[in-house]
Scaffold this active site. Structure first.
Site, PDB file in Angstrom:
ATOM      1  N   HIS A  42       0.841  -1.203   0.000  1.00  0.00           N
ATOM      2  CA  HIS A  42       0.000   0.000   0.000  1.00  0.00           C
ATOM      3  C   HIS A  42       0.875   1.253   0.000  1.00  0.00           C
ATOM      4  O   HIS A  42       2.059   1.181   0.315  1.00  0.00           O
ATOM      5  CB  HIS A  42      -0.900   0.023   1.249  1.00  0.00           C
ATOM      6  CG  HIS A  42      -2.086  -0.874   1.154  1.00  0.00           C
ATOM      7  ND1 HIS A  42      -2.028  -2.209   1.498  1.00  0.00           N
ATOM      8  CD2 HIS A  42      -3.360  -0.652   0.743  1.00  0.00           C
ATOM      9  CE1 HIS A  42      -3.211  -2.753   1.292  1.00  0.00           C
ATOM     10  NE2 HIS A  42      -4.037  -1.843   0.836  1.00  0.00           N
ATOM     11  N   HIS A  43       0.221   2.372  -0.250  1.00  0.00           N
ATOM     12  CA  HIS A  43       0.865   3.699  -0.231  1.00  0.00           C
ATOM     13  C   HIS A  43       1.544   3.988   1.106  1.00  0.00           C
ATOM     14  O   HIS A  43       1.235   3.368   2.120  1.00  0.00           O
ATOM     15  CB  HIS A  43      -0.200   4.764  -0.524  1.00  0.00           C
ATOM     16  CG  HIS A  43      -1.389   4.680   0.405  1.00  0.00           C
ATOM     17  ND1 HIS A  43      -1.425   5.327   1.612  1.00  0.00           N
ATOM     18  CD2 HIS A  43      -2.547   3.976   0.324  1.00  0.00           C
ATOM     19  CE1 HIS A  43      -2.571   5.059   2.214  1.00  0.00           C
ATOM     20  NE2 HIS A  43      -3.271   4.222   1.449  1.00  0.00           N
TER      21      HIS A  43
ATOM     22  N   LYS B 103      -0.376   4.670   4.755  1.00  0.00           N
ATOM     23  CA  LYS B 103      -1.216   3.692   5.468  1.00  0.00           C
ATOM     24  C   LYS B 103      -0.666   3.447   6.872  1.00  0.00           C
ATOM     25  O   LYS B 103       0.531   3.253   7.046  1.00  0.00           O
ATOM     26  CB  LYS B 103      -1.303   2.390   4.673  1.00  0.00           C
ATOM     27  CG  LYS B 103      -2.289   1.411   5.293  1.00  0.00           C
ATOM     28  CD  LYS B 103      -2.733   0.357   4.317  1.00  0.00           C
ATOM     29  CE  LYS B 103      -3.670  -0.638   4.979  1.00  0.00           C
ATOM     30  NZ  LYS B 103      -4.930  -0.018   5.403  1.00  0.00           N
TER      31      LYS B 103
HETATM   32  P1  NAD Z   1      -7.648   9.321   5.488  1.00  0.00           P
HETATM   33  O1  NAD Z   1      -6.758   9.557   6.667  1.00  0.00           O
HETATM   34  O2  NAD Z   1      -7.319   9.979   4.188  1.00  0.00           O
HETATM   35  O3  NAD Z   1      -9.146   9.741   5.855  1.00  0.00           O
HETATM   36  C1  NAD Z   1      -9.736   9.564   7.109  1.00  0.00           C
HETATM   37  C2  NAD Z   1     -10.669  10.725   7.340  1.00  0.00           C
HETATM   38  O4  NAD Z   1     -11.402  10.487   8.547  1.00  0.00           O
HETATM   39  C3  NAD Z   1      -9.911  12.058   7.519  1.00  0.00           C
HETATM   40  O5  NAD Z   1     -10.525  13.047   6.709  1.00  0.00           O
HETATM   41  C4  NAD Z   1     -10.095  12.366   8.990  1.00  0.00           C
HETATM   42  O6  NAD Z   1     -10.084  13.738   9.283  1.00  0.00           O
HETATM   43  C5  NAD Z   1     -11.468  11.719   9.230  1.00  0.00           C
HETATM   44  N1  NAD Z   1     -11.780  11.535  10.643  1.00  0.00           N
HETATM   45  C6  NAD Z   1     -10.958  11.188  11.651  1.00  0.00           C
HETATM   46  N2  NAD Z   1     -11.638  11.179  12.831  1.00  0.00           N
HETATM   47  C7  NAD Z   1     -12.910  11.538  12.528  1.00  0.00           C
HETATM   48  C8  NAD Z   1     -14.071  11.736  13.301  1.00  0.00           C
HETATM   49  N3  NAD Z   1     -14.060  11.570  14.632  1.00  0.00           N
HETATM   50  N4  NAD Z   1     -15.222  12.082  12.676  1.00  0.00           N
HETATM   51  C9  NAD Z   1     -15.253  12.268  11.323  1.00  0.00           C
HETATM   52  N5  NAD Z   1     -14.162  12.118  10.533  1.00  0.00           N
HETATM   53  C10 NAD Z   1     -13.018  11.761  11.139  1.00  0.00           C
HETATM   54  O7  NAD Z   1      -7.727   7.749   5.315  1.00  0.00           O
HETATM   55  P2  NAD Z   1      -8.274   6.910   4.073  1.00  0.00           P
HETATM   56  O8  NAD Z   1      -7.148   6.485   3.209  1.00  0.00           O
HETATM   57  O9  NAD Z   1      -9.453   7.614   3.467  1.00  0.00           O
HETATM   58  O10 NAD Z   1      -8.738   5.582   4.832  1.00  0.00           O
HETATM   59  C11 NAD Z   1      -9.714   5.636   5.855  1.00  0.00           C
HETATM   60  C12 NAD Z   1      -9.972   4.221   6.363  1.00  0.00           C
HETATM   61  O11 NAD Z   1     -10.566   3.450   5.319  1.00  0.00           O
HETATM   62  C13 NAD Z   1      -8.700   3.462   6.766  1.00  0.00           C
HETATM   63  O12 NAD Z   1      -9.019   2.631   7.879  1.00  0.00           O
HETATM   64  C14 NAD Z   1      -8.390   2.621   5.543  1.00  0.00           C
HETATM   65  O13 NAD Z   1      -7.627   1.475   5.839  1.00  0.00           O
HETATM   66  C15 NAD Z   1      -9.789   2.266   5.113  1.00  0.00           C
HETATM   67  N6  NAD Z   1      -9.960   1.838   3.719  1.00  0.00           N
HETATM   68  C16 NAD Z   1     -10.864   0.850   3.496  1.00  0.00           C
HETATM   69  C17 NAD Z   1     -11.160   0.440   2.221  1.00  0.00           C
HETATM   70  C18 NAD Z   1     -12.256  -0.599   2.016  1.00  0.00           C
HETATM   71  O14 NAD Z   1     -12.559  -0.953   0.866  1.00  0.00           O
HETATM   72  N7  NAD Z   1     -12.887  -1.078   3.087  1.00  0.00           N
HETATM   73  C19 NAD Z   1     -10.502   1.021   1.122  1.00  0.00           C
HETATM   74  C20 NAD Z   1      -9.572   2.042   1.369  1.00  0.00           C
HETATM   75  C21 NAD Z   1      -9.319   2.457   2.672  1.00  0.00           C
END
Ligand code: NAD
Length: 274
Positions: free
Chosen positions: A160-161, A164
């Site tokens: 991953h990038h 992560k």
């Molecule tokens: P990211 O850090 O870019 O985004 C997370 C967002 O959540 C940020 O904007 C942050 O400010 C926000 N956040 C944090 N606390 C919060 C709160 N209390 N209330 C509202 N927003 C809040 O991360 P990302 O790359 O977008 O990934 C997010 C999650 O999704 C990770 O756990 C990642 O592993 C997961 N993910 C899952 C899949 C899937 O298909 N299930 C795919 C990609 C990423």
């Protein structure tokens, strides 16, 4: 006569996935409408229009920092945030009667318990990887592991990038669990995710993990079945985060009409009964 559109709220709206989820909801056609967006207090996006945030025309939905009213206005909530935030959103969805789609990874046992509690009241779809391709891969890994004898060593490799924060990825673990299920063993008893230094020879029956981080790789997973004289490798490569958002939106449409319960993407894709 057409039914009312499904009202979708996006949590973590300014995140890498949050932006994709906003776009998917806005492009979802007449059957869905973006009704709310939320990020953490202090995030730069708070107060901005959700459409403008992703470089589009104004959507008429401001990004908030209080999840309660956002959840209260939604039929389905799409949440890709942090484990701590997801637990809070699960509680609010159960209270408000909104379906919850959880993409957040790195959830601990207590966090998963919070989803189970919420699922007594509303439909909760939880998948470490919302893409249709990975959902199919998981089903395939389980079948292959069931078919091969224990002479085949199972290893999961993921990349991953560089941003992560959890490892191995939730998808890698889900693939490892699928392999363990196929083999009829307890995943946590055979998981080997921390090789470093003088580890000794590979323990028979273990499911090993190797983790690569770097650049802007969206997500690549390979499950290796290494036997005497031959090797099978099953690989999925995600090239665009939009596939996860498309899956999440599909799950939201499905969950908005589902009974309370904890569901997987296999349920959403109709693979569970197969
Ligand atoms: P990211 O850090 O870019 O985004 C997370 C967002 O959540 C940020 O904007 C942050 O400010 C926000 N956040 C944090 N606390 C919060 C709160 N209390 N209330 C509202 N927003 C809040 O991360 P990302 O790359 O977008 O990934 C997010 C999650 O999704 C990770 O756990 C990642 O592993 C997961 N993910 C899952 C899949 C899937 O298909 N299930 C795919 C990609 C990423």
């Amino acid at each position: 006569m057409s039914a009312d559109p499904i009202k979708i709220a996006v949590m973590g709206a300014s995140g890498r996935m949050g932006r994709m989820n906003l776009a998917a909801a806005m492009d979802g056609g007449p059957g869905v409408v973006l009704c709310g967006a939320c990020d953490r207090p202090g995030a730069a996006a708070v107060g901005q229009d959700a459409g403008r945030l992703i470089g589009r025309e104004a959507a008429g939905v401001a990004v908030g920092d209080d999840p309660a009213p956002v959840v209260a206005g939604a039929d389905a909530v799409i949440d890709f945030t942090t484990p701590q935030a997801t637990v809070e959103h699960a509680r609010l969805c159960a209270q408000a009667g909104a379906a919850l789609i959880v993409g957040t990874t790195g959830l601990g046992a207590a966090d998963e318990e919070a989803l189970t509690r919420a699922a007594r009241h509303v439909a909760v779809v939880h998948a470490a990887n919302m893409s249709a391709g990975v959902t199919l891969l998981r089903a395939l890994v389980e079948r292959v592991a069931r078919a091969l004898d224990a002479d085949f060593d199972i290893e999961v490799v993921e990349m991953h990038h560089r941003h992560k924060v959890d490892a191995p990825s939730g998808t890698a673990l889900a693939l490892g669990r699928a392999a363990a299920k196929g083999r009829g063993v307890d995943h946590d008893a055979v998981k080997d995710a921390g090789r470093d230094g003088h580890t000794g020879a590979r323990r028979a029956g273990d499911i090993g993990y190797a983790v690569l981080r770097g650049g802007d790789v969206v997500g690549e997973h390979t499950v290796v079945f290494a036997g005497p004289g031959e090797r099978i490798e099953l690989t999925h490569k995600a090239a665009d985060r939009a596939i996860f958002a498309a899956g999440a939106l599909r799950a939201a449409r499905w969950a908005a009409a589902a009974r309370p319960g904890l569901y997987s993407m296999e349920d959403v894709l109709g693979l569970s009964a197969a």
